[in-house]
Each structure stands twice: as C-alpha cells, then as structure tokens.
Write a protein that holds these residues in place. Structure first.
Motif, mmCIF file in Angstrom:
data_model
loop_
_atom_site.group_PDB
_atom_site.id
_atom_site.type_symbol
_atom_site.label_atom_id
_atom_site.label_comp_id
_atom_site.label_asym_id
_atom_site.label_seq_id
_atom_site.Cartn_x
_atom_site.Cartn_y
_atom_site.Cartn_z
ATOM 1 N N VAL A 138 0.858 -1.180 0.000
ATOM 2 C CA VAL A 138 0.000 0.000 0.000
ATOM 3 C C VAL A 138 0.896 1.231 0.000
ATOM 4 O O VAL A 138 1.798 1.346 0.831
ATOM 5 C CB VAL A 138 -0.929 0.028 1.234
ATOM 6 C CG1 VAL A 138 -1.730 1.327 1.275
ATOM 7 C CG2 VAL A 138 -1.866 -1.177 1.225
ATOM 8 N N ASN B 66 -1.269 6.908 4.028
ATOM 9 C CA ASN B 66 -1.910 5.626 3.736
ATOM 10 C C ASN B 66 -3.317 5.526 4.325
ATOM 11 O O ASN B 66 -3.724 4.480 4.842
ATOM 12 C CB ASN B 66 -1.042 4.459 4.209
ATOM 13 C CG ASN B 66 0.180 4.269 3.330
ATOM 14 O OD1 ASN B 66 0.135 4.526 2.126
ATOM 15 N ND2 ASN B 66 1.285 3.855 3.932
ATOM 16 N N LEU C 164 -6.868 5.218 3.102
ATOM 17 C CA LEU C 164 -7.367 4.765 1.813
ATOM 18 C C LEU C 164 -8.750 5.313 1.473
ATOM 19 O O LEU C 164 -9.632 5.408 2.330
ATOM 20 C CB LEU C 164 -7.403 3.236 1.780
ATOM 21 C CG LEU C 164 -6.040 2.538 1.820
ATOM 22 C CD1 LEU C 164 -6.214 1.026 1.863
ATOM 23 C CD2 LEU C 164 -5.188 2.939 0.622
ATOM 24 N N TRP D 121 -9.647 0.835 -0.791
ATOM 25 C CA TRP D 121 -9.995 -0.349 0.014
ATOM 26 C C TRP D 121 -10.408 -1.507 -0.874
ATOM 27 O O TRP D 121 -10.010 -2.661 -0.654
ATOM 28 C CB TRP D 121 -11.091 -0.015 1.013
ATOM 29 C CG TRP D 121 -10.587 0.777 2.179
ATOM 30 C CD1 TRP D 121 -10.805 2.097 2.449
ATOM 31 C CD2 TRP D 121 -9.750 0.293 3.246
ATOM 32 N NE1 TRP D 121 -10.144 2.466 3.598
ATOM 33 C CE2 TRP D 121 -9.503 1.391 4.113
ATOM 34 C CE3 TRP D 121 -9.185 -0.932 3.547
ATOM 35 C CZ2 TRP D 121 -8.717 1.272 5.257
ATOM 36 C CZ3 TRP D 121 -8.395 -1.061 4.694
ATOM 37 C CH2 TRP D 121 -8.168 0.037 5.529
ATOM 38 N N ALA E 68 3.519 -1.729 3.619
ATOM 39 C CA ALA E 68 3.206 -0.373 3.155
ATOM 40 C C ALA E 68 4.480 0.445 3.039
ATOM 41 O O ALA E 68 5.492 0.172 3.696
ATOM 42 C CB ALA E 68 2.233 0.306 4.112
ATOM 43 N N ASN F 274 -0.932 2.053 7.979
ATOM 44 C CA ASN F 274 -2.275 2.403 7.523
ATOM 45 C C ASN F 274 -2.904 3.382 8.510
ATOM 46 O O ASN F 274 -2.789 3.206 9.717
ATOM 47 C CB ASN F 274 -3.136 1.147 7.404
ATOM 48 C CG ASN F 274 -4.465 1.394 6.725
ATOM 49 O OD1 ASN F 274 -5.410 1.859 7.348
ATOM 50 N ND2 ASN F 274 -4.544 1.094 5.436
ATOM 51 N N CYS G 173 -0.443 2.220 12.883
ATOM 52 C CA CYS G 173 -1.458 1.301 12.367
ATOM 53 C C CYS G 173 -2.758 1.703 13.050
ATOM 54 O O CYS G 173 -2.964 1.406 14.241
ATOM 55 C CB CYS G 173 -1.088 -0.146 12.688
ATOM 56 S SG CYS G 173 -2.318 -1.357 12.142
ATOM 57 N N GLY H 152 -6.392 -0.116 9.623
ATOM 58 C CA GLY H 152 -5.167 -0.899 9.718
ATOM 59 C C GLY H 152 -5.278 -2.008 10.741
ATOM 60 O O GLY H 152 -4.728 -3.106 10.556
#
Length: 247
Positions: free
Chosen positions: A17, A23, A25, A30, A53, A59, A105, A109
C-alpha cells in the motif's frame, strides 16, 4: 496506484500500500486492496502473501476528507463496504497473510492486522483505534484478536495506543525488529511457509479459519451498524469535521 503487487521470490506475493501522505485509503483504495489480496490467494503460484506499506506508517484507516466531501452517505457506505471487503480478503485469503507493520497502524489498519495470519512489526510500530474520537465504531472485532478482552475495551474506549513490544508480549506480534530489518524479517517468515507443500498450507488455512471462535465477518458488520446510527443522528459528521479542523 495506491496498491500494487509483485512476486519478488517464488511462492511469495508482496502486496504494498502506497497512498501518501499517511496511507489513509479512499473507497476505491480499500476495494483495490481487497482485490489484490484475493487475486494473490487465487494464484496457484502464490504460497504466501506479505502485506506491507510504504511511507510514514502502515495504515491510517479511511480517507475522512473523502467522506466529508460527500453531501450524502455514499462515501461513508462505500468506506464501510470497502473496509469489510479488505478485511475479509485478508481473513479468507486462500494462503497465509503476513502483515509487516511499521509506524502507525490506525483504524482500518487494525482490521487488516487483526485478520492476518502472522504479524511482524518494526520497533516504531504503534497500534490504535481512534474510532470513538471520530464518531464511529468498528474493528473492536479485530483489536480483540490482538489483545485480551479487558485491555481491548480500555484501548477502545480511550482511543489509546499500544506499541509493538506490548503486542509481542501478548503473543499477537510474532517478531519486533528494527525498521531496516522489517521487510527481510517478513520475507524470512514467508520463505518458511512458501517452502511447505502449498496444498497442505491451503488446507491448513481453511482448517484454522473453520475452528476460529471469532465470527469476524458478522461481528464487524454488527459494529458498523452503530456507525450508521451515529451518522444518522449527526454525531459522526461533527466529530469528523472536528478532526479535520484540528480540534
């Protein structure tokens, strides 16, 4: 493209990613992630998937700006469906999925990592569900797969953060390594799995999912129902805007 796949070694597919700056999304992102993981598992040449990532963190969840820019509920519904699809793709992937986590995260995530088969993390990795601060609910299902029940509740209600070393203590993170060693560590675990008979490993993935006590798909969608209620009540929109305004 925010999501790309490659096979750096026989039997190993790496899904990356890369959606700057953090990040987070979009709805399309997604669904693209879900498709990439699903297609990797369907490929007979893939014995194991590594999910990683680029950038500052693993994420940051959904793109809140995209949701706020939509005058209706289309982006919100799309984000919820996209997250559900991506989380399910990781869980239902025909081969094991290794999550390689660095930096932050957050939110979605946690859904990805909680549904992964193996988690490795860098020393700077932190994990949190800030959903209650955004007027949303979700991914407690997946956080509960990473920490014990009462700790999950405390982290959820407070939107608190837990680090990779703490998760390693609880057994949900397999290894914690320096950031520079993260990719190689994930690939090292992947090589061990890829060297096995993929017919046996694919059967093992089905068997382990089949005895799982957590109905991850149903429980996550149950959580999302309360997010819709909060949105209809006007609570979520205000919370998201406060976040974007830096309040």
């Amino acid at each position: 493209m925010p999501v790309n796949s490659e096979q750096p070694e026989p039997g190993i597919t790496v899904v990356t990613v890369d959606a700057p700056p953090v990040n987070a999304l979009t709805v399309r992102g997604w669904f693209d992630l879900a498709e990439a993981v699903r297609k990797a598992g369907e490929d007979p040449a893939t014995h194991v998937v590594v999910l990683r990532a680029e950038g500052r963190g693993f994420n940051a969840g959904v793109d809140i700006k995209e949701i706020q820019a939509d005058p209706g509920y289309g982006a919100l519904i799309g984000a919820n469906q996209g997250c559900a699809a991506a989380f399910a793709a990781v869980y239902d992937c025909a081969v094991p999925v290794i999550a390689a986590v660095h930096g932050f995260c957050l939110g979605g995530g946690i859904g990805l990592v909680g549904n992964a088969d193996v988690v490795v993390a860098s020393e700077d990795a932190t994990f949190a569900l800030p959903e209650v601060d955004r007027g949303a609910l979700g991914a407690a299902t997946h956080l509960a797969r990473l920490v014990p029940q009462h700790l999950m509740r405390a982290l959820y209600y407070t939107a608190g953060t837990i680090d990779a070393h703490q998760l390693h203590h609880h057994g949900s993170v397999y290894a914690v390594v320096p950031r520079a060693d993260l990719d190689e560590t994930a690939l090292g675990v992947a090589r061990q799995i890829a060297a096995k008979d993929t017919r046996v490993i694919r059967a093992a993935k089905q068997a382990i999912n089949g005895i799982d006590v957590q109905p991850v798909h149903r429980s996550y969608r149950f959580e999302q129902g309360f997010t819709f209620e909060l949105n209809l009540a006007g609570v979520s929109d205000a919370a998201r805007q406060d976040f974007l305004d830096g309040k």
